[in-house]
Scaffold this motif. Structure first.
Motif, PDB file in Angstrom:
ATOM      1  N   ASP A  69      46.975  47.623  40.885  1.00  0.00           N
ATOM      2  CA  ASP A  69      46.903  47.100  38.987  1.00  0.00           C
ATOM      3  C   ASP A  69      46.912  45.618  38.961  1.00  0.00           C
ATOM      4  N   ARG A  70      48.046  45.092  39.980  1.00  0.00           N
ATOM      5  CA  ARG A  70      48.238  43.311  40.066  1.00  0.00           C
ATOM      6  C   ARG A  70      46.535  42.825  40.389  1.00  0.00           C
ATOM      7  N   GLU A 127      44.105  42.889  37.305  1.00  0.00           N
ATOM      8  CA  GLU A 127      44.919  41.939  35.919  1.00  0.00           C
ATOM      9  C   GLU A 127      44.398  40.706  36.179  1.00  0.00           C
ATOM     10  N   VAL A 128      44.521  40.254  37.237  1.00  0.00           N
ATOM     11  CA  VAL A 128      44.253  38.850  37.551  1.00  0.00           C
ATOM     12  C   VAL A 128      42.862  37.810  38.461  1.00  0.00           C
ATOM     13  N   PRO A 180      39.950  41.093  37.258  1.00  0.00           N
ATOM     14  CA  PRO A 180      38.849  42.241  37.211  1.00  0.00           C
ATOM     15  C   PRO A 180      37.128  42.509  37.475  1.00  0.00           C
ATOM     16  N   ARG A 221      37.487  45.190  40.770  1.00  0.00           N
ATOM     17  CA  ARG A 221      37.141  46.542  40.534  1.00  0.00           C
ATOM     18  C   ARG A 221      36.106  46.789  40.796  1.00  0.00           C
TER      19      ARG A 221
END
Length: 141
Positions: A29-30, A33-34, A36, A39
């Protein structure tokens, strides 16, 4: 890494291991988030990936006392990551996400000494992996 840093990494990881599923979720998740764009390098369902992450960390942490036992696997992993689209600049982002995850997972047990030990461990291994995958010039950057 000093012997005391190795001990700190191993002891702190032992505290995170019981919550490895949660830690892996926090980590990804982190990371996403930092960073993208990374992903897209991962499968939609991260269940197996999370298990691989924590399994790999367990092996590496367990082998810190004798790095020669983990370096061949780290080299192979680094070379595979190239095929997934990983670049040298991703390593610091992954490291930051890992340290953030450990800080959250360890709470008050995340001391400056533990942070320094994990930073040294990650720096040692990521530098090695970058040099194995991309050559020594990239690792020095």
């Amino acid at each position: 890494m000093t012997p005391s840093q190795i001990t700190l990494v191993q002891e702190s990881f032992a505290k995170v291991a019981p919550i490895s599923d949660q830690a892996a979720v926090l980590f990804y998740d982190r990371l996403f988030e930092v960073a993208p764009p990374v992903r897209a390098m991962f499968p939609e369902d991260l269940t197996e990936q999370r298990k691989k992450l924590m399994g790999t960390l367990a092996v590496v942490v367990g082998g810190l006392s004798n790095l020669d036992t983990v370096l061949p696997a780290a080299s192979a992993l680094a070379k595979r990551h190239v095929n997934y689209g990983a670049k040298p600049e991703h390593y610091p982002v992954v490291g930051a996400a890992l340290l953030w995850t450990l800080e959250k997972g360890l709470g008050e047990a995340w001391t400056p000494e533990v942070a320094e030990a994990w930073t040294a461990a990650y720096g040692t291994l990521s530098g090695y992996m970058i040099s194995e995958a991309y050559g020594n010039a990239q690792a020095a950057e």
